[in-house]
Design a protein around this motif. Structure first.
Motif, PDB file in Angstrom:
ATOM      1  N   GLY A   1       0.792  -1.215   0.000  1.00 61.34           N
ATOM      2  CA  GLY A   1       0.000   0.000   0.000  1.00 61.34           C
ATOM      3  C   GLY A   1       0.833   1.277   0.000  1.00 61.34           C
ATOM      4  N   ALA A   2       2.153   1.199   0.134  1.00 59.46           N
ATOM      5  CA  ALA A   2       2.985   2.397   0.200  1.00 59.46           C
ATOM      6  C   ALA A   2       3.234   2.941  -1.200  1.00 59.46           C
ATOM      7  N   SER A   3       3.321   4.273  -1.302  1.00 58.26           N
ATOM      8  CA  SER A   3       3.531   4.882  -2.606  1.00 58.26           C
ATOM      9  C   SER A   3       5.007   5.103  -2.914  1.00 58.26           C
ATOM     10  N   LYS A   4       5.868   5.104  -1.913  1.00 56.63           N
ATOM     11  CA  LYS A   4       7.307   5.270  -2.119  1.00 56.63           C
ATOM     12  C   LYS A   4       8.040   4.168  -1.369  1.00 56.63           C
ATOM     13  N   SER A   5       9.226   3.824  -1.839  1.00 56.61           N
ATOM     14  CA  SER A   5       9.979   2.774  -1.161  1.00 56.61           C
ATOM     15  C   SER A   5      10.844   3.320  -0.025  1.00 56.61           C
ATOM     16  N   TRP A   6      11.171   4.633  -0.040  1.00 52.08           N
ATOM     17  CA  TRP A   6      11.943   5.226   1.058  1.00 52.08           C
ATOM     18  C   TRP A   6      11.787   6.734   1.060  1.00 52.08           C
ATOM     19  N   TYR A   7      12.106   7.347   2.208  1.00 55.01           N
ATOM     20  CA  TYR A   7      11.938   8.784   2.414  1.00 55.01           C
ATOM     21  C   TYR A   7      13.194   9.361   3.055  1.00 55.01           C
ATOM     22  N   GLU A   8      13.460  10.631   2.774  1.00 56.04           N
ATOM     23  CA  GLU A   8      14.531  11.382   3.437  1.00 56.04           C
ATOM     24  C   GLU A   8      13.892  12.546   4.180  1.00 56.04           C
TER      25      GLU A   8
END
Length: 193
Positions: free
Chosen positions: A24-31
């Motif tokens: 369900g996540a739209s991105k695989s990682w965040y900064e």
């Protein structure tokens, strides 16, 4: 300090290699990047040193900052990652300066109540290791032993582009080094992408 940097690189690498997109996540990682104003609080010995320096007319400029890399772990509402958080407190007079740095690195958890991370109300909690460093000019630098570091925070964010969120946060961090507590309250502007 080198051990702390190696630990940070190792954990970041592991998070990036092992991380995938949560269901369900739209991105695989965040900064997350943050900078702002801080109100540090020190133990009695450090406070006495600061008071003596202030009596010579020293002015103060406290600042906070940090950086984190996060992976979604529960849909797109909860992020887990590695974060660095620090508060620097500069005191200066003519020809002399003294900087106190409270820094911590560890695991960080951000839970968003909005539609996605960086949007709406969120809560943050960190736990890891911290240290207090003192730099003087002209002169020397010293670093305390390592000890536990914790941070709790909350904030509110909104989209400024489709990929970048601007957030305003308040954090309280504390370190217990050799049985002595140092803490800080900070007000940050964050950018998450």
């Amino acid at each position: 300090m080198k051990r702390l940097m190696h630990l940070k690189v190792t954990i970041c690498s592991a998070l990036l290699l092992l991380g995938g997109t949560a269901q369900g996540a739209s991105k695989s990682w965040y900064e997350n990047f943050e900078i702002g104003y801080a109100i540090p609080s020190y133990n009695a010995t450090t406070s006495a040193t600061i008071d003596a320096f202030k009596s010579q007319g020293a002015t103060s400029m406290p600042i906070g900052g940090g950086f984190g890399v996060y992976l979604p772990v529960i849909k797109d509402k909860t992020l887990l990652g590695l974060a660095f958080h620090g508060v620097g407190d500069l005191y200066s007079t003519a020809g002399q300066s003294m900087v106190f740095i409270q820094a911590g690195i560890g695991l960080s958890l951000i839970h968003s109540f909005g539609s996605e991370p960086g949007s709406g109300l969120y809560l943050r909690g960190d736990g890891g290791v911290g240290a207090l460093s003192v730099l003087t000019t002209p002169g020397s630098s010293t670093m305390s032993s390592l000890g536990p570091h914790a941070l709790v925070g909350t904030g509110y964010g909104f989209n400024i582009t489709s990929d970048i969120h601007m957030m305003f946060s308040t954090n309280y961090s504390v370190q217990n080094i050799d049985g002595i507590n140092n803490s800080a309250l900070d007000f940050m502007i964050n950018f998450m992408r």
